[in-house]
Design an enzyme around this catalytic site. Sequence first.
Site, mmCIF file in Angstrom:
data_model
loop_
_atom_site.group_PDB
_atom_site.id
_atom_site.type_symbol
_atom_site.label_atom_id
_atom_site.label_comp_id
_atom_site.label_asym_id
_atom_site.label_seq_id
_atom_site.Cartn_x
_atom_site.Cartn_y
_atom_site.Cartn_z
ATOM 1 N N ASP A 170 0.777 -1.049 -0.118
ATOM 2 C CA ASP A 170 0.152 -0.055 0.059
ATOM 3 C C ASP A 170 0.853 1.222 0.121
ATOM 4 O OD1 ASP A 170 -3.280 0.813 1.539
ATOM 5 O OD2 ASP A 170 -2.036 1.657 0.065
ATOM 6 N N TRP A 171 0.140 2.484 0.009
ATOM 7 C CA TRP A 171 1.107 3.672 -0.174
ATOM 8 C C TRP A 171 2.199 3.837 0.584
ATOM 9 C CZ3 TRP A 171 -0.559 7.493 -3.612
ATOM 10 C CH2 TRP A 171 -0.006 8.556 -3.883
#
Length: 754
Positions: A288-289
């Site tokens: 994820d980010w």
Amino acid sequence: MKKISAPFFLLFSLAFFFAHPLFSQKTSVKEIDRRVEELLAKMTLDEKIGQLNQVPGDISTGTDVAKDDLLSQIKAGKIGSVLSHTNFDNKIVMQRAAVGTRLGIPLIFGFDVIHGYKTIFPIPLAQAASWDMAMIENIERIAAEEAGADGQNWAFAPMVDIARDPRWGRVMEGAGEDPFLGSRVAEARVRGFQGDDLGKNTTLATCVKHYAGYGFAEGGRDYNTVDMSEQRLREIVLPPFQAAAKAGSATFMNAFNTLNGVPASMSKHLVTDILRNEWGWKGLVVSDWNSFGETIVHGAASDDADASAKCLSAGSDMDMAGGTFLRGLKKALESGRVTQAQIDNAVRRVLRLKFMLGLFDDPFRYLDPKRREATLEKPEYRLAAREAAAKSMVLLKNDGGILPLTPESPFKNITIIGPYADSRDHKDYMSFWTLGIGNPDYDTTKIVTPAMSLKSTLEEMGFQVTVTEICLDAACNEKDLSVAMKATTSSDLVIVCVGERGIDCGESRSISDISLKGNQETLLRIAARGNKPTLMVLFNSRPLVFPWADENVQSILVAWQSGYETGNALADVVTGKVNPSGKLPITFPRSVGQVPLYYNHLNTGRPQSQMGQMWTSGYLDAPSTPAYPFGYGLSYTTFSYSNLTVSKSQPKMGETVEVSVNVTNRGNVAGEEVVQLYIHDVAADIARPVKELKGFEKIKLNPAESRTVTFKLTPEELSYWNADLKFKADPGKFKVFVGGNSRDVKEAEFELMP
Ligand code: GLC
């Protein structure tokens, strides 16, 4: 003119058809793997690490890619993928730069296609309330057609996080609290996005997220710590992930959270032991980010090289928006903390995905301006959005049969009032995920508000309708309330549109108080004063609490954040053109103090039968039952259940048991009912939930029509993860429950024999 012979014409048509980009020659896995190995052998280490690097596009940077350093990085082979990019022309610029590099490896473009792409559908939680898998699959097919036409290849969806805590802002993105329903929705979403061939430019690779446990953040606070037993992980959290993997999802995404102390991005147990080894799944795992980099913030890695080594070794492949691999992976290799083989395996999974998407055969397959023009926001997509919104709405109360409003209804003057009666602010009826799509400053006329549709529809039926939009941003000040007092005096029915703003839900939007904000309940009291017939329409992204309304407002309809066609769908339901059939995919508590509150709970040794009962599990100051239970929703008709039968009273271990029930429409309008099957394993080796959803079927019945619905309980449905983490069934008594929700059910039982 010379006539073309029929055989030649047929031959020509077939040749044209098979050459058309829409029909992609499905390259065999063997051929793809051969081409991957051939390419991998030519790549330098830098080119390999570049393929594992995903960089945010213009939504996040807001800059024109053709000018900023993104393009130079692509030309230098430092980027394998770009995400969150909406400028179609710039994608062509970027793709040209990528295929112009030494080995011409194309980019893959990823995007959060969460509830539609250009045509905006109800939020995922609302869609789950339809319990209509065919509808959900069709929504994702449409989203894939639009996103694929706009240059996207990879959807960061479906989000399959099971959630029991409405304080968590992202409960709006999933399918609610139940793993069985969540698994069926996950499968439908993967089928809709990926179709039968990823090489077609009308399909997108999916990315099942967030792996795993994200929905169980302590306190409902986003990104917070998750700690749970392996037994709960396997029983509640993992089933939708496994269902999506079985459905063929091309990729997975790590979660931000730690699970039992280990950041998910570097959890070998999750990514390698379970996902890759136990389930045999072979796809690409993207962080994820910056979740790779955040392992340092978690305190589980010392620097970029350490974080890179731990995440890659765990089985995670691509670094989203972090640059951690770019800065640390070579050092990790040089220090022996990762091997070249581990890097090559990750690169293989990236290249394989790009081959499967057809990007090597035609890097511009998804970048055809003419197809984009012809595809985005087709009228039939909006029709699908209208139908989906109507099928997702949930009728919680309808005392006195206020709804549906028909020319025969005993009302003349209707006031539509409240912050969401006619909001032209794109933050409402949508979600924070739809703000980035297209142009962030949005054309709000694309959204049909309640007033825009309901007013004209009701006037055509002969009602006098006034619309009073007050309490902007859901804050009712004194002036608003005095306006409301006047506006409702002469009306004999008030429709109060309350709830929360879509922009206030989603990622990084957890709240501690889930009651109606800003005096909205006072607005309801004014509207319903003197027992005036009142319909409360709730625009929400999560379960909210409204105890006064539960007691005093005659009709309550959950409309969710329903996207572009909100107003038309509401008009269809309120006037009975569509008979509401939605059922709650998540429990609505009476107060936030009860959270977490969910239907598939354990019995405890001291179950409470009524509020205040001493020496039992409950509260002194509140019931321990919900305001509205999982699976609950009313219709404009009523359904009766009878003849609940079990095919065998003493089935043998390994046998399938059939459970049948007769359902009859007792009203005078046709309607759809979600027939739900639950079980309770009464005496197992460990405590088992008092109910577990193991089947459902949505059926349509005309007035007086009956139908027998039959479910099959296979050995798998009777099995559970026991204390030794073995997935097995125990001999003993099982109860079965069937009904239109998880509370009001018919009961039967059988004994599973050894
Ligand atoms: C976000 C979300 C994730 C999303 C990704 C790209 O932080 O957690 O769901 O897909 O970043 O926008």
